[in-house]
Design an enzyme around this catalytic site. Structure first.
Site, PDB file in Angstrom:
ATOM      1  N   ASP A   1       0.819  -1.220   0.000  1.00 48.87           N
ATOM      2  CA  ASP A   1       0.000   0.000   0.000  1.00 48.87           C
ATOM      3  C   ASP A   1       0.850   1.267   0.000  1.00 48.87           C
ATOM      4  O   ASP A   1       0.465   2.283   0.579  1.00 48.87           O
ATOM      5  CB  ASP A   1      -0.965   0.023   1.199  1.00 48.87           C
ATOM      6  CG  ASP A   1      -1.811  -1.219   1.265  1.00 48.87           C
ATOM      7  OD1 ASP A   1      -2.314  -1.634   0.214  1.00 48.87           O
ATOM      8  OD2 ASP A   1      -1.958  -1.792   2.365  1.00 48.87           O
TER       9      ASP A   1
ATOM     10  N   GLY B   1       1.486   2.962  -2.623  1.00 48.89           N
ATOM     11  CA  GLY B   1       1.072   3.833  -3.730  1.00 48.89           C
ATOM     12  C   GLY B   1       1.743   3.427  -5.033  1.00 48.89           C
ATOM     13  O   GLY B   1       2.010   4.257  -5.893  1.00 48.89           O
ATOM     14  N   LYS B   2       1.964   2.114  -5.188  1.00 50.47           N
ATOM     15  CA  LYS B   2       2.646   1.624  -6.397  1.00 50.47           C
ATOM     16  C   LYS B   2       1.836   1.913  -7.652  1.00 50.47           C
ATOM     17  O   LYS B   2       2.396   2.226  -8.694  1.00 50.47           O
ATOM     18  CB  LYS B   2       2.905   0.113  -6.277  1.00 50.47           C
ATOM     19  CG  LYS B   2       3.922  -0.231  -5.208  1.00 50.47           C
ATOM     20  CD  LYS B   2       4.183  -1.713  -5.160  1.00 50.47           C
ATOM     21  CE  LYS B   2       3.046  -2.508  -4.557  1.00 50.47           C
ATOM     22  NZ  LYS B   2       2.786  -2.243  -3.128  1.00 50.47           N
TER      23      LYS B   2
ATOM     24  N   LYS C   1      -0.086   4.404  -8.553  1.00 51.95           N
ATOM     25  CA  LYS C   1       0.108   5.749  -9.111  1.00 51.95           C
ATOM     26  C   LYS C   1       1.501   5.869  -9.747  1.00 51.95           C
ATOM     27  O   LYS C   1       1.643   6.418 -10.841  1.00 51.95           O
ATOM     28  CB  LYS C   1      -0.056   6.819  -8.021  1.00 51.95           C
ATOM     29  CG  LYS C   1       0.371   8.172  -8.553  1.00 51.95           C
ATOM     30  CD  LYS C   1       0.243   9.349  -7.620  1.00 51.95           C
ATOM     31  CE  LYS C   1       1.079  10.493  -8.200  1.00 51.95           C
ATOM     32  NZ  LYS C   1       0.873  11.777  -7.581  1.00 51.95           N
TER      33      LYS C   1
ATOM     34  N   ALA D   1      -3.993  -7.767  -4.081  1.00 48.93           N
ATOM     35  CA  ALA D   1      -3.461  -6.408  -4.255  1.00 48.93           C
ATOM     36  C   ALA D   1      -4.577  -5.471  -4.714  1.00 48.93           C
ATOM     37  O   ALA D   1      -5.563  -5.909  -5.293  1.00 48.93           O
ATOM     38  CB  ALA D   1      -2.357  -6.429  -5.302  1.00 48.93           C
ATOM     39  N   GLY D   2      -4.384  -4.197  -4.470  1.00 52.23           N
ATOM     40  CA  GLY D   2      -5.333  -3.196  -4.963  1.00 52.23           C
ATOM     41  C   GLY D   2      -4.556  -1.956  -5.334  1.00 52.23           C
ATOM     42  O   GLY D   2      -4.068  -1.250  -4.462  1.00 52.23           O
ATOM     43  N   HIS D   3      -4.363  -1.722  -6.626  1.00 52.58           N
ATOM     44  CA  HIS D   3      -3.578  -0.567  -7.057  1.00 52.58           C
ATOM     45  C   HIS D   3      -4.515   0.533  -7.558  1.00 52.58           C
ATOM     46  O   HIS D   3      -5.258   0.340  -8.517  1.00 52.58           O
ATOM     47  CB  HIS D   3      -2.582  -0.985  -8.147  1.00 52.58           C
ATOM     48  CG  HIS D   3      -1.532  -1.937  -7.638  1.00 52.58           C
ATOM     49  ND1 HIS D   3      -0.760  -2.717  -8.441  1.00 52.58           N
ATOM     50  CD2 HIS D   3      -1.125  -2.203  -6.371  1.00 52.58           C
ATOM     51  CE1 HIS D   3       0.081  -3.438  -7.691  1.00 52.58           C
ATOM     52  NE2 HIS D   3      -0.138  -3.136  -6.430  1.00 52.58           N
TER      53      HIS D   3
ATOM     54  N   GLN E   1       2.035  -6.000  -3.120  1.00 48.69           N
ATOM     55  CA  GLN E   1       2.352  -6.048  -1.678  1.00 48.69           C
ATOM     56  C   GLN E   1       3.689  -5.335  -1.406  1.00 48.69           C
ATOM     57  O   GLN E   1       4.007  -4.386  -2.114  1.00 48.69           O
ATOM     58  CB  GLN E   1       2.377  -7.490  -1.155  1.00 48.69           C
ATOM     59  CG  GLN E   1       0.997  -8.142  -1.079  1.00 48.69           C
ATOM     60  CD  GLN E   1       0.562  -8.789  -2.371  1.00 48.69           C
ATOM     61  OE1 GLN E   1       1.329  -9.464  -3.035  1.00 48.69           O
ATOM     62  NE2 GLN E   1      -0.681  -8.602  -2.752  1.00 48.69           N
TER      63      GLN E   1
ATOM     64  N   LEU F   1       3.343  12.359   0.818  1.00 51.64           N
ATOM     65  CA  LEU F   1       4.058  13.310   1.667  1.00 51.64           C
ATOM     66  C   LEU F   1       3.097  14.398   2.179  1.00 51.64           C
ATOM     67  O   LEU F   1       3.242  14.890   3.303  1.00 51.64           O
ATOM     68  CB  LEU F   1       5.207  13.944   0.860  1.00 51.64           C
ATOM     69  CG  LEU F   1       6.153  14.847   1.630  1.00 51.64           C
ATOM     70  CD1 LEU F   1       6.869  14.099   2.750  1.00 51.64           C
ATOM     71  CD2 LEU F   1       7.206  15.476   0.703  1.00 51.64           C
TER      72      LEU F   1
ATOM     73  N   SER G   1       5.473  12.358  -4.394  1.00 48.42           N
ATOM     74  CA  SER G   1       4.054  12.440  -4.711  1.00 48.42           C
ATOM     75  C   SER G   1       3.345  13.207  -3.604  1.00 48.42           C
ATOM     76  O   SER G   1       3.494  12.894  -2.420  1.00 48.42           O
ATOM     77  CB  SER G   1       3.485  11.023  -4.854  1.00 48.42           C
ATOM     78  OG  SER G   1       2.092  11.082  -4.968  1.00 48.42           O
TER      79      SER G   1
END
Ligand code: IMP
Length: 422
Positions: free
Chosen positions: A13, A15-16, A18, A39-41, A222, A330, A411
């Site tokens: 999680d 933020g892969k 994006k 996974a959930g991108h 992951q 950030l 980001s």
């Protein structure tokens, strides 16, 4: 030609989705190498949000071809739903999506056994998507692969054999109703009719493309600390999200890998059970969770939240060989007066020299923190490094120095344009 492995550096999680979306227009191929629909991108383009579980997020760039590698475990329904969702959103998958013939299939009994295991005493906090039981069958050499779909007789025989054993287990050990063999065979035959056009000898496709000078981004799911070998075992997933998994999970040899890119969240999160030394509890944890919208993209579960852990990141950098990183979310930290960064762990008053992955040790460490001044402002509109407040630059410089990482992308929000490249 550039062949980059992209890994999650923490517990997933990061933020892969994006960052893959940002980077993928520089590559000809994006290939996924492990995991499954656990996974959930999430990618946001304009006003549209895409949550992808199996198809690499490179599919959102029309010139990019996407590969689901042999290391991925495929849930037919999840894949069909995703293809349908993409097509109905105007994103073509035909001639652009390739599925490795050696990838394993998640079967209905895998999901059932995952849920049964999780209802027992040894809860991992899995996503319940059948991932672990599918990899168990893969390594027990009983798995059913995409290639088995191509021969109906082989498929039927394999499903029958597997169900004989699984039904025995369900009935005798778990006192559960048996599964219907014919129903499952019909479901998978139906599935094959729809995905047949995507099935490919993916290692040959990728290696030939590389020989012809094309570039490949190999995308992990992951994160490092969920790696079955290098993570916080047993509270891990059942595959290798670390960079080593990229070769076995795609068939691209190590000699062809050019670099490893790590995705790092500006703080730490974890879903599911297991040790998490810098976790924040009570109001502090709740505020970070709410501000960062830290709820799972796959299960909707609240994520556990905590301070940035530079000691962990150092370990992750070492295991993956990370050279460059993107730091995500950030902007989320903009509400804090002070921000803590973990720079090491202590046990019995002694500073640890290396990262302990044995949970009996990890559960008993005391994080050592340095406290930095917060920037207390909204940075989501920043578009260059110079737009960032001094305290924010200080934070970036501190964490990169402590973790030994080089930050190349920052980001500051979920949208494509909320990205600063250095
Ligand atoms: P499984 O992968 O469903 O077997 O779950 C094993 C562990 O990995 C659990 O702690 C899950 O919460 C975690 N996990 C699996 N997939 C993800 C992910 O995409 N992001 C974060 N955690 C995950």
């Amino acid at each position: 030609m550039e062949v980059t492995v992209l890994v999650g550096s923490q517990w997933g999680d990061e933020g892969k989705g994006k960052i893959v979306d940002i980077l993928s227009d520089r590559y000809d191929f994006v290939a996924r190498y492990q995991g499954g629909a656990n996974a959930g991108h999430t990618v946001i383009i304009g006003d549209q949000q895409f949550i992808l579980h199996l198809v690499p997020s490179g599919i959102l760039r029309e010139n990019v071809k996407c590969v689901i590698g042999n290391g991925v475990v495929i849930d037919p329904q999840a894949l069909l739903d995703e293809i349908q969702f993409l097509e109905s959103s105007g994103i073509s998958t035909k001639g652009r999506l390739f599925i490795s013939h050696n990838a394993h299939l998640i079967m209905p009994y895998h999901k059932l056994l995952d849920q049964i295991n999780e209802s027992g005493a040894n809860k991992i906090g899995t996503t319940g998507r059948g991932i672990g039981p599918c990899y168990i069958d893969k390594y027990a050499r009983k798995g059913i692969r995409i290639v088995d779909l191509l021969d109906r007789n082989v498929l039927k025989e394999k499903i029958k054999l597997n169900l004989e054993e699984k039904n025995n287990l369900l009935k005798k050990v778990y006192n559960h109703a048996e599964l219907d063999v014919e129903k499952i065979i019909n479901e998978y035959v139906e599935f094959d009719k729809q995905i047949d056009q995507y099935i490919t000898d993916a290692p040959s496709l990728l290696n030939n493309a590389i020989l012809e000078g094309q570039s490949v981004l190999i995308e992990g799911a992951q994160g490092t600390m969920l790696d079955v070998d290098h993570g916080t075992y047993p509270f891990v997933t059942s595959s290798n999200p670390t960079s080593g998994g990229a070769c076995t999970g795609t068939g691209i040899p190590p000699t062809k890998i050019s670099s490893v890119f790590g995705i790092v969240k500006a703080y730490t999160t974890r879903v599911g059970n297991g040790p998490f030394p810098t976790e924040l509890f009570g109001d502090e944890g709740e505020e970070l969770r709410k501000t960062g919208a830290e709820f799972g993209a796959t299960t909707g579960r609240p994520r556990r939240c905590g301070w940035f852990d530079a000691f962990l990141l150092n370990y992750s950098r070492m295991i993956n060989g990370i050279e460059r990183t993107a730091i995500t979310k950030l902007d989320v930290l903009g509400y804090l007066d002070e921000i803590k960064v973990c720079v090491g762990y202590e046990k019995n008053g002694k500073k640890l020299k290396s990262y302990p992955t044995d949970i009996s040790q990890l559960e008993n460490v005391t994080p050592v923190y340095e406290t930095l001044k917060g920037w207390r402002q909204d940075i989501s509109g920043a578009r260059s490094f110079n737009d960032l407040p001094a305290e924010c630059k200080e934070y970036l410089s501190f964490i990169s120095q402590e973790s030994g990482i080089e930050i190349k992308i920052i980001s500051v929000g979920p949208k494509r344009e909320q990205t600063i490249e250095l």
